[in-house]
Design an enzyme around this catalytic site. Structure first.
Site, short mmCIF file in Angstrom:
data_model
loop_
_atom_site.label_atom_id
_atom_site.label_comp_id
_atom_site.label_asym_id
_atom_site.label_seq_id
_atom_site.Cartn_x
_atom_site.Cartn_y
_atom_site.Cartn_z
CB CYS A 241 -0.80 0.03 1.34
SG CYS A 241 -1.94 1.33 1.16
CB CYS B 267 -1.51 3.97 7.98
SG CYS B 267 -2.73 4.73 6.73
CB CYS C 263 -0.93 0.12 8.19
SG CYS C 263 -1.47 -1.22 7.23
CB CYS D 166 -15.15 -7.86 6.93
SG CYS D 166 -16.61 -7.82 8.15
CB CYS E 28 -18.19 -5.80 5.91
SG CYS E 28 -17.30 -4.43 6.24
CB CYS F 14 -18.28 -0.57 9.27
SG CYS F 14 -17.20 -1.42 10.36
NE ARG G 23 -16.96 -6.15 14.10
CZ ARG G 23 -17.36 -5.46 13.16
NH1 ARG G 23 -16.57 -4.63 12.43
NH2 ARG G 23 -18.66 -5.40 12.58
N1 SAM Z 1 -6.65 0.38 3.29
C1 SAM Z 1 -8.10 0.50 3.58
C2 SAM Z 1 -8.10 1.63 4.53
O1 SAM Z 1 -7.05 2.01 5.21
O2 SAM Z 1 -9.18 2.05 4.91
C3 SAM Z 1 -8.60 -0.93 4.51
C4 SAM Z 1 -7.73 -1.66 5.30
S1 SAM Z 1 -6.89 -1.10 6.70
C5 SAM Z 1 -5.77 -2.17 7.21
C6 SAM Z 1 -8.26 -1.10 8.00
C7 SAM Z 1 -7.86 -0.47 9.21
O3 SAM Z 1 -7.21 -1.39 10.05
C8 SAM Z 1 -7.44 0.83 9.34
O4 SAM Z 1 -8.21 1.80 9.25
C9 SAM Z 1 -7.06 0.58 10.80
O5 SAM Z 1 -8.17 1.22 11.65
C10 SAM Z 1 -6.88 -0.82 11.13
N2 SAM Z 1 -5.61 -1.31 11.51
C11 SAM Z 1 -4.38 -1.35 10.43
N3 SAM Z 1 -3.18 -1.72 11.22
C12 SAM Z 1 -3.49 -2.08 12.54
C13 SAM Z 1 -2.83 -2.14 13.87
N4 SAM Z 1 -1.55 -2.35 13.57
N5 SAM Z 1 -3.50 -2.19 14.94
C14 SAM Z 1 -4.80 -1.89 15.00
N6 SAM Z 1 -5.62 -1.71 13.90
C15 SAM Z 1 -4.86 -1.37 12.81
FE1 SF4 Z 2 -2.72 1.19 3.15
FE2 SF4 Z 2 -2.53 0.26 5.87
FE3 SF4 Z 2 -3.17 2.76 5.66
FE4 SF4 Z 2 -5.09 0.79 4.72
S1 SF4 Z 2 -4.17 1.21 6.97
S2 SF4 Z 2 -4.58 2.68 3.72
S3 SF4 Z 2 -3.56 -0.49 3.83
S4 SF4 Z 2 -1.25 1.72 5.10
#
Ligand code: SAM
Ligand code: SF4
Ligand code: DTB
Length: 325
Positions: free
Chosen positions: A55, A59, A62, A99, A130, A190, A262
């Site tokens: 990606c 973030c 992530c 989901c 979802c 959600c 959740r």
């Molecule tokens: N890329 C899309 C997005 O960011 O909306 C969908 C997937 S993203 C991984 C979905 C969510 O997972 C993120 O918005 C975050 O809130 C949660 N998430 C990701 N990594 C995480 C982590 N290490 N611990 C807790 N929540 C996490």
């Molecule tokens: Fe990409 Fe992870 Fe951010 Fe979703 S949470 S936009 S997968 S970097």
């Protein structure tokens, strides 16, 4: 009916809730919970990562952001056959919602037909669907609705003030715009966030204010406890006091009385007792299945045992209840 709570939350009002004694706060949350969910059922959602890694976003939490060295490899979108098999297994294990997540900044028009097909397959099994695919355009949201999508997950993650410390490659407003498009297309919303990003209590309050002041409020609110991932900027974030986490769940229940709240990422490091406190505070949904997207989640047998020991019934596909045996 006009909801007296809606659209009028301020950070100061929420901080007053955080200041209450733990027992008073949980009593208030449990009372509201019983009013809106008299059956007290637990809703089970199973997650599947349909597009791993690579990606372009930053973030800070992530494992799937390409720029961090987390050991996650970028893969292609999963095939319909694999997704169907996983959805069938989730249904057989007792999940009611399936989901599907993709490590995308935004959905591309070229992927809409494939995603629509996945949604149709999930719906054909009688499961709720979802997806979480990043940002959407109006037309894409309408196409997903047309395919039969029930929920779109798109988290605001934290307060508007703290957001820039966590993500710089898109804005808070971008997130809110996608949520608006999802709502306008008639898809259920959600949206939630993460606790333990190094944010202050004010930021936890600010995140809940943003969610509670959405009109209508989100139907589903995932509260994640950060899973610290080696290689990401938040790898060494200090863990949050578990009571502060339970308070956050209780306040989410009070502010979003009709939503499924959740208890999301982070359950593998929580004791059964802490999870039970979260359920008492108003969490009535979990991710169910051994894996989240990249990281681990409790085993199905362990969750079934926990629900059974607590005498918690699960939501069934027909909206009635079954015992977890
Ligand atoms: N890329 C899309 C997005 O960011 O909306 C969908 C997937 S993203 C991984 C979905 C969510 O997972 C993120 O918005 C975050 O809130 C949660 N998430 C990701 N990594 C995480 C982590 N290490 N611990 C807790 N929540 C996490
Ligand atoms: Fe990409 Fe992870 Fe951010 Fe979703 S949470 S936009 S997968 S970097
Ligand atoms: C949400 O709020 N939490 C889920 C789901 N929505 C997509 C994702 C949690 C991810 C935890 C880290 C991982 O396994 O990648």
């Amino acid at each position: 009916m006009i909801d007296a709570n809606q659209n009028s939350w301020t950070v100061n009002k929420v901080l007053e809730l955080y200041e209450k004694s733990f027992m008073d706060l949980l009593y208030q949350a449990q009372s509201i919970h019983r009013t809106h969910f008299p059956n007290g059922t637990m809703q089970l959602s199973t997650l599947l990562n349909i597009k791993d890694g690579g990606c372009p976003e930053d973030c800070h939490y992530c494992p799937q952001a390409a720029r961090y060295h987390t050991g996650v490899k970028a893969k292609k979108l999963l095939s319909v056959e694999v997704v169907k098999q996983q959805a069938e297994a989730a249904k057989a294990a007792g999940a009611t919602r399936f989901c599907m997540g993709a490590a995308w900044r935004e959905l591309k028009d070229r992927d809409v037909p494939a995603i629509s097909q996945l949604i149709q397959e999930v719906k054909s099994l009688g499961l709720e669907s979802c997806v979480t695919l990043g940002m959407l355009t109006d037309n894409q949201a309408e196409a997903l609705k047309e395919a039969g999508l029930d929920y779109y997950n798109h988290n605001i993650d934290t307060s508007p003030e703290y957001y820039e410390e966590i993500i710089t490659t898109r804005t808070y407003d971008d997130r809110l715009q996608t949520l608006g498009r999802v709502r306008d297309a008639g898809i259920k919303v959600c949206s939630g966030g993460i606790i333990g990003l190094g944010e202050k209590r004010e930021d936890r309050a600010g995140m809940l204010v943003t969610l509670a002041n959405l009109s209508p409020q989100p139907e589903s609110v995932p509260i994640n406890n950060l899973v610290p991932i080696p290689g990401t900027p938040l790898a060494n974030a200090a863990p949050i006091d578990p009571f502060e986490f339970v308070r956050t769940i209780a306040i989410a229940r009070i502010m979003l009385p009709k939503a499924r709240v959740r208890l999301s990422a982070g359950r593998t490091t929580m004791s059964d007792e802490l999870q039970a406190l979260c359920f008492f505070a108003g969490a009535n949904s979990i991710f169910y299945g051994e894996k989240l997207l990249i990281t681990e989640n409790p085993e199905v047998a362990k969750d079934q045992d926990l629900l059974k020991r607590l005498g918690l019934k699960t939501e069934s596909l027909q909206q009635d209840t079954v015992s977890c045996s």
